[in-house]
Design a protein around this motif. Structure first.
Motif, PDB file in Angstrom:
ATOM      1  N   GLU A 234       0.823  -1.211   0.000  1.00  0.00           N
ATOM      2  CA  GLU A 234       0.000   0.000   0.000  1.00  0.00           C
ATOM      3  C   GLU A 234       0.859   1.265   0.000  1.00  0.00           C
ATOM      4  OE1 GLU A 234      -2.668  -0.473   3.314  1.00  0.00           O
ATOM      5  OE2 GLU A 234      -3.850  -1.977   2.220  1.00  0.00           O
TER       6      GLU A 234
ATOM      7  N   CYS B 228      -9.897  -9.273  -6.461  1.00  0.00           N
ATOM      8  CA  CYS B 228     -10.692  -8.114  -6.892  1.00  0.00           C
ATOM      9  C   CYS B 228     -10.856  -8.125  -8.411  1.00  0.00           C
ATOM     10  CB  CYS B 228     -10.033  -6.818  -6.420  1.00  0.00           C
ATOM     11  SG  CYS B 228      -8.631  -6.313  -7.430  1.00  0.00           S
TER      12      CYS B 228
ATOM     13  N   CYS C  76      -2.354  -4.976  -5.323  1.00  0.00           N
ATOM     14  CA  CYS C  76      -2.828  -6.203  -4.678  1.00  0.00           C
ATOM     15  C   CYS C  76      -1.769  -7.319  -4.757  1.00  0.00           C
ATOM     16  CB  CYS C  76      -4.079  -6.719  -5.377  1.00  0.00           C
ATOM     17  SG  CYS C  76      -5.499  -5.635  -5.270  1.00  0.00           S
TER      18      CYS C  76
ATOM     19  N   ARG D 111     -11.338 -13.535  -2.145  1.00  0.00           N
ATOM     20  CA  ARG D 111     -11.697 -13.485  -3.564  1.00  0.00           C
ATOM     21  C   ARG D 111     -10.938 -12.362  -4.267  1.00  0.00           C
ATOM     22  NH1 ARG D 111     -16.154 -14.494  -0.408  1.00  0.00           N
ATOM     23  NH2 ARG D 111     -16.462 -12.258  -0.180  1.00  0.00           N
TER      24      ARG D 111
END
Ligand code: THU
Length: 125
Positions: A44, A85, A53, A83
């Motif tokens: 991040e 993105c 990600c 899950r």
């Protein structure tokens, strides 16, 4: 390589996630056709849109090492089940339309599916 073994590698990688803003660590492990595994974590940034990600980091890590044939990706986070993105689905599909996806939880349980199942009718040029 079985799903549990690949998930373990994703869990191990997840320890290195850099997520001071969300405090939501994600780890991914990508199995290549030659049996090698490349991992990734979410990284991040204070400028939110610059964050990336774990799944894409794993994929780009493998591509950077010259790999182009991918079999299976395991992804793990605290959600049951983790899950990928929408952005990661699009990127993964472009490089590996037959990719298997193992969506894990931090408890070690998982669900398996495919990228084409997660992103039917994917965009391509
Ligand atoms: N994240 C991933 O690493 N993979 C996903 O598929 C969804 C979300 C990360 C992005 C951000 O660092 C944190 O999880 C919370 O959204």
């Amino acid at each position: 390589m079985d799903n549990k073994t690949l998930l373990k590698q994703a869990m191990e990688a997840r320890k290195h996630a850099h997520c001071p803003y969300s405090r939501f660590p994600v780890g991914a492990a990508l199995l290549c056709a030659d049996g090698t595994v490349y991992t990734g974590v979410n990284v991040e940034n204070a400028v939110n849109s610059l964050s990336i990600c774990a799944e894409r980091v794993a994929l780009f890590n493998a591509i950077s090492a010259g790999k182009h044939d991918f079999v299976k990706l395991a992804v793990v986070c605290k959600a049951a089940y983790c899950r990928p993105c929408g952005a990661c689905r699009q990127v993964l599909h472009e490089h590996a339309p037959d990719l298997k996806i193992v969506m894990g939880s931090s408890q070690g349980t998982y669900k398996s599916t495919t990228i084409s199942n997660l992103l039917p009718e994917a965009f391509s040029l």
